[in-house]
Design a protein around this motif. Structure first.
Motif, PDB file in Angstrom:
ATOM      1  N   GLU A 215       0.650  -1.011   0.147  1.00  0.00           N
ATOM      2  CA  GLU A 215       0.229   0.335  -0.279  1.00  0.00           C
ATOM      3  C   GLU A 215       1.210   1.380   0.074  1.00  0.00           C
ATOM      4  O   GLU A 215       0.264   1.983  -0.184  1.00  0.00           O
ATOM      5  N   ARG A 218       1.974   1.708  -3.979  1.00  0.00           N
ATOM      6  CA  ARG A 218       0.716   2.152  -4.370  1.00  0.00           C
ATOM      7  C   ARG A 218       1.263   3.523  -4.114  1.00  0.00           C
ATOM      8  O   ARG A 218       0.939   4.882  -4.955  1.00  0.00           O
ATOM      9  N   GLU A 219       1.192   4.823  -3.291  1.00  0.00           N
ATOM     10  CA  GLU A 219       0.676   5.761  -2.555  1.00  0.00           C
ATOM     11  C   GLU A 219       1.698   6.175  -2.982  1.00  0.00           C
ATOM     12  O   GLU A 219       1.772   7.337  -3.387  1.00  0.00           O
ATOM     13  N   ASP A 220       3.062   6.127  -2.577  1.00  0.00           N
ATOM     14  CA  ASP A 220       4.327   7.320  -2.730  1.00  0.00           C
ATOM     15  C   ASP A 220       5.774   6.037  -2.354  1.00  0.00           C
ATOM     16  O   ASP A 220       5.806   6.258  -1.479  1.00  0.00           O
ATOM     17  N   ARG A 349      -8.701   3.574  -1.346  1.00  0.00           N
ATOM     18  CA  ARG A 349      -9.200   4.104  -2.643  1.00  0.00           C
ATOM     19  C   ARG A 349     -10.343   5.180  -2.644  1.00  0.00           C
ATOM     20  O   ARG A 349     -10.571   6.184  -3.413  1.00  0.00           O
ATOM     21  N   GLU A 352      -9.049   8.786  -1.055  1.00  0.00           N
ATOM     22  CA  GLU A 352      -8.275   9.126  -2.194  1.00  0.00           C
ATOM     23  C   GLU A 352      -8.651   9.734  -3.310  1.00  0.00           C
ATOM     24  O   GLU A 352      -8.436  10.736  -3.966  1.00  0.00           O
TER      25      GLU A 352
END
Length: 358
Positions: A215, A218-220, A349, A352
């Motif tokens: 995770e 995926r975010e940064d 999600r 986001e």
């Protein structure tokens, strides 16, 4: 999450009752589907295969955020491995409980082989490379019939052995407890067991340190690396785990069909599986299961538009295949417009998209 666990502890009887009802409903599915003919039981089995594929791709796309357009290649690897080791092609007829774990491991290896060269790629570039990988595998299989015939080329492999456990065959009709179980109905319960195992693994991975690392990637990626996450190992693990489930699904596809050819593993299949993940809700296991079931059963139901048109208009106005794709496409457009996070989006999600919308 704490409140949910507390509620479950307070009402254990309700939880067990719910599980019993869900189990009874799942057990009755093939009998209900059989009321419309054995073709519908096969459609349900196909839906379970797609759910397995969607759950595998969800690890790569939903958990780790790595766009993979060549995922169907691992499906092909598992399918052809089973076909080669359980057919007259090489004269081998190994039992499925040997081939299936082997397909899991070989597909896992192919996942690492795909992941290793693309560790530095992101977004569109990663999508293009994985797309090329999927096409390379399909073309390679299609042409691996000369100078030595291994895959039988475009003609495919036939007479693939069904799943057998001792003297019990999943491909034949039998009776148990006064009920008649056809081959597709037997395969349903085997596929359901595999899907449940994969769901449990997905949930355990999602709530583990590995899942949290995916995770973060995926975010940064930069922030994740700064926090001490090994990007290379985590990405390779995501590709490997996702690919392994594709290999298992491919092996079951070979056993159920009894015949495979390269045409079954084209780019369109990869796009369909990716659509299932996006439609259901990337990163959310229940959503992915829902997306897999809807996009495998609903299009098949639309094939029966011809009798409906005859009943309403007295003749066929629109070709059922064209209408099926048209309705399917319009439904996808409206869902992406009004539910961009998917039908059952993950909480992360959803947050986001809400932040980006603001």
């Amino acid at each position: 999450m704490v409140h949910r666990l507390t509620a479950l502890k307070r009402h254990p009887a309700a939880v067990w009752l719910g599980l019993v009802l869900v189990g009874a409903a799942l057990a009755a599915v093939p009998f209900v589907a059989a009321l419309g003919g054995q073709a519908w039981v096969r459609i349900v089995n196909l839906a379970l295969l797609y759910v397995m594929l969607a759950l595998g791709l969800n690890i790569v796309v939903g958990f780790a955020g790595l766009l993979d357009l060549g995922y169907i290649a691992f499906y092909a690897v598992g399918a052809y491995l089973y076909a080669l080791l359980a057919s007259p092609q090489f004269g081998l007829h190994l039992p499925f409980w040997v081939i299936l774990p082997l397909g899991f491991m070989v597909a896992c290896l192919f996942g690492v082989l795909l992941g290793a060269p693309v560790l530095k790629l992101r977004g569109d570039y990663l999508a293009i490379v994985t797309l090329g990988f999927g096409e390379i595998i399909r073309i390679f299989i299609n042409n691996l019939n000369a100078p030595i015939n291994i895959t039988n080329g475009p003609q495919g492999i036939t007479l693939i052995d069904p799943v057998r456990i001792g003297g019990f065959s999943f491909a034949t009709t039998g009776r148990f407890a006064g009920l008649t179980f056809t081959g597709p109905m037997k395969y349903y319960y085997l596929l359901l067991a595999l899907v449940l195992v994969i769901i449990v693994i997905n949930l355990r991975l999602q709530n583990s340190r590995i899942g949290r690392a995916w995770e973060a990637i995926r975010e940064d990626e930069i922030a994740a690396q700064a926090m001490g996450i090994n990007l290379r190992n985590m990405k390779l693990l995501a590709f490997a785990m996702g690919a392994s489930f594709g290999g298992v699904a491919g092996g079951m596809f070979s056993a159920i069909q009894g015949f495979i050819s390269p045409e079954s593993f084209g780019l369109f299949e990869s796009i369909i599986v990716l659509t299932m993940v996006v439609l259901g809700g990337m990163g959310n296991v229940p959503g992915v299961v829902l997306g897999g079931v809807l996009l495998s059963v609903f299009p098949e139901a639309l094939r029966y538009m011809s009798p409906l048109q005859d009943a309403v208009f007295g003749r066929e106005l629109i070709d059922p295949e064209a209408a099926r794709l048209l309705i399917f496409g319009l439904a996808m457009v409206f869902i992406m417009l009004f539910r961009p996070a998917g039908l059952l989006p993950s909480a992360v999600r959803k947050r986001e998209l809400a932040l980006h919308g603001d």
